[in-house]
Design an enzyme around this catalytic site. Structure first.
Site, mmCIF file in Angstrom:
data_model
loop_
_atom_site.group_PDB
_atom_site.id
_atom_site.type_symbol
_atom_site.label_atom_id
_atom_site.label_comp_id
_atom_site.label_asym_id
_atom_site.label_seq_id
_atom_site.Cartn_x
_atom_site.Cartn_y
_atom_site.Cartn_z
ATOM 1 N N SER A 124 0.832 -1.206 0.000
ATOM 2 C CA SER A 124 0.000 0.000 0.000
ATOM 3 C C SER A 124 0.861 1.248 0.000
ATOM 4 C CB SER A 124 -0.897 -0.001 1.245
ATOM 5 O OG SER A 124 -1.527 1.244 1.420
ATOM 6 N N TYR A 148 -1.949 -0.079 10.652
ATOM 7 C CA TYR A 148 -2.206 -0.767 9.389
ATOM 8 C C TYR A 148 -1.025 -0.588 8.436
ATOM 9 C CZ TYR A 148 -3.668 -1.177 4.546
ATOM 10 O OH TYR A 148 -3.696 -1.474 3.215
ATOM 11 N N LYS A 152 2.031 -3.343 6.776
ATOM 12 C CA LYS A 152 2.487 -3.460 5.385
ATOM 13 C C LYS A 152 3.995 -3.236 5.301
ATOM 14 C CE LYS A 152 -1.523 -4.131 3.318
ATOM 15 N NZ LYS A 152 -1.841 -5.387 2.599
ATOM 16 N N PHE A 177 -2.526 2.876 -4.651
ATOM 17 C CA PHE A 177 -3.020 4.092 -4.056
ATOM 18 C C PHE A 177 -4.491 3.939 -3.660
ATOM 19 C CE2 PHE A 177 1.131 5.082 -5.099
ATOM 20 C CZ PHE A 177 1.491 6.271 -4.477
ATOM 21 N N LEU A 199 -13.311 7.101 0.626
ATOM 22 C CA LEU A 199 -14.217 8.114 0.093
ATOM 23 C C LEU A 199 -15.216 7.575 -0.920
ATOM 24 C CD1 LEU A 199 -15.120 11.079 -0.201
ATOM 25 C CD2 LEU A 199 -13.327 11.337 -1.959
ATOM 26 N N ARG A 230 -5.972 13.013 -3.817
ATOM 27 C CA ARG A 230 -5.462 11.650 -3.800
ATOM 28 C C ARG A 230 -5.443 11.072 -5.211
ATOM 29 N NH1 ARG A 230 -4.458 13.445 0.336
ATOM 30 N NH2 ARG A 230 -4.795 12.646 2.455
ATOM 31 N N ASP A 294 -3.768 13.519 8.125
ATOM 32 C CA ASP A 294 -4.093 13.496 6.697
ATOM 33 C C ASP A 294 -3.180 14.444 5.921
ATOM 34 O OD1 ASP A 294 -6.059 11.632 6.853
ATOM 35 O OD2 ASP A 294 -7.729 12.989 6.448
#
Length: 342
Positions: A124, A148, A152, A177, A199, A230, A294
């Site tokens: 990720s 999380y 990864k 992504f 989203l 993003r 964020d």
């Protein structure tokens, strides 16, 4: 090739399984169905016109994965199985480390015992953390900022050490992504358990009436419209990237890292607008405070995947929204209303 797909009943796993079948590969899916549905595999078989050998099991059960890998001569594994909600990982980190990291160690032990040493790993872009250097290159430092992402990152470290110790291994780390969209038929798509963390599925559920409005976290970022940007990638492009990586590993050993993204960023408001156009209705939304951690902007440099794999993302944001809406409109409650039907 005979390919084992862990987590193959999930969102990205089911679309990749479809692509593998269409390419002529023989597929065995290993999934515990905790965050997925067997109905997705029924539909994949119907769409591909070929059968899947499904084995229900958990990677935390070493004997279960040992049995599956020991039953047949597999050529490769595509590894999706894992928990993936950032917020949940913050609340219950031990569950994430146990499930994702220990589960992967069990898989690697079973692969070694079965002499299967080709692996495509679902990593990720979260491994990059809060980097401000855009676009993100594979050589950028990795510094995940939540449990999380750190699972990864830890798995990437394990696989890096493994391939350094044994040159017979062929491993691809695919850092992708923000997946969105669905198969163009609308038969398979994203069916998140509970409230969506991402989203596009949340916007889709607002459009179908399952939620009242979209909460937009922050409107004062240094971006053209003030909302976060993003890199959204169509799930079918993503699935095809896994197929390209598997083909590459067929003639290469070592470890390879590729970003799978479009190389273009879209803001939250752009996504809402495009989905509104796809759904034919305005998507209600409200602005709320930023979420801690964020980033304002995050998007990939996917040039290495193009150079090495001949792969690039072909589908744009409008197609992602149209395909995602086709799935959600046809399956307003996801797979739960059609369990056991193709």
């Amino acid at each position: 090739m005979k390919v084992l797909v862990t987590g193959g009943a999930g969102y990205i796993g089911s679309h990749t399984t479809y692509c593998l079948l269409r390419a002529g590969h023989e597929v065995v899916v290993f999934d515990n169905l905790v965050n997925s549905s067997a109905a997705s595999l029924d539909r994949v078989q119907d769409l591909a016109g070929r059968s899947i050998d499904f084995r229900r099991g958990d990677l935390l059960d070493p004997d279960a994965i040992e049995r599956v890998l020991g039953e047949a001569a597999f050529d490769a594994v595509v590894h999706f199985a894992g928990l993936k909600a950032v917020g949940e990982s913050v609340q219950n980190p031990l569950m994430y480390y146990r499930n994702n990291v220990v589960g992967t160690l069990n898989l690697l032990d079973a692969m070694e015992n079965a002499a299967v040493r080709t692996l495509v790993f679902s990593s990720s872009a979260t491994v990059y953390g809060a980097s401000s250097d855009m676009p993100l290159l594979e050589e950028a430092p990795i510094n995940a900022t939540n449990p999380y992402g750190r699972t990864k990152q830890q798995i990437e470290d394990i696989l890096t050490d493994l391939t350094a110790s044994d040159r017979r291994w062929s491993v691809a780390l695919l850092r992708y992504f923000n997946p969105a969209g669905a198969h163009e038929s609308g038969r398979i798509g994203e069916d998140p358990q509970g409230v969506p963390n991402n989203l596009v599925p949340f916007v889709a559920q607002v459009a179908v009436g399952r939620h009242e409005k979209v909460r937009v976290f922050g409107k004062d970022y240094p971006t053209p419209d003030g909302t976060g940007v993003r890199d959204y990638i169509h799930v079918m492009d993503l699935a095809e990237g896994h197929l390209a990586a598997l083909q590459f590993l067929n003639s290469a050993t070592g470890i390879f890292r590729w970003n799978l993204g479009t190389g273009r960023g879209s803001s939250v408001l752009e996504v809402i607008q495009k989905f509104s156009e796809a759904a034919g209705c305005a998507i209600p939304h409200e602005f709320v405070d930023r979420r801690p951690g964020d980033a304002a902007v995050s998007y990939a440099d996917p040039s290495a995947a193009l150079a090495d794999l001949g792969w690039s993302a072909d589908r744009d944001l409008a197609q992602m929204c149209h395909d995602h809406w086709r799935w959600q409109k046809s399956n307003p409650m996801g797979y739960s209303e059609a369990l056991g039907t193709p």
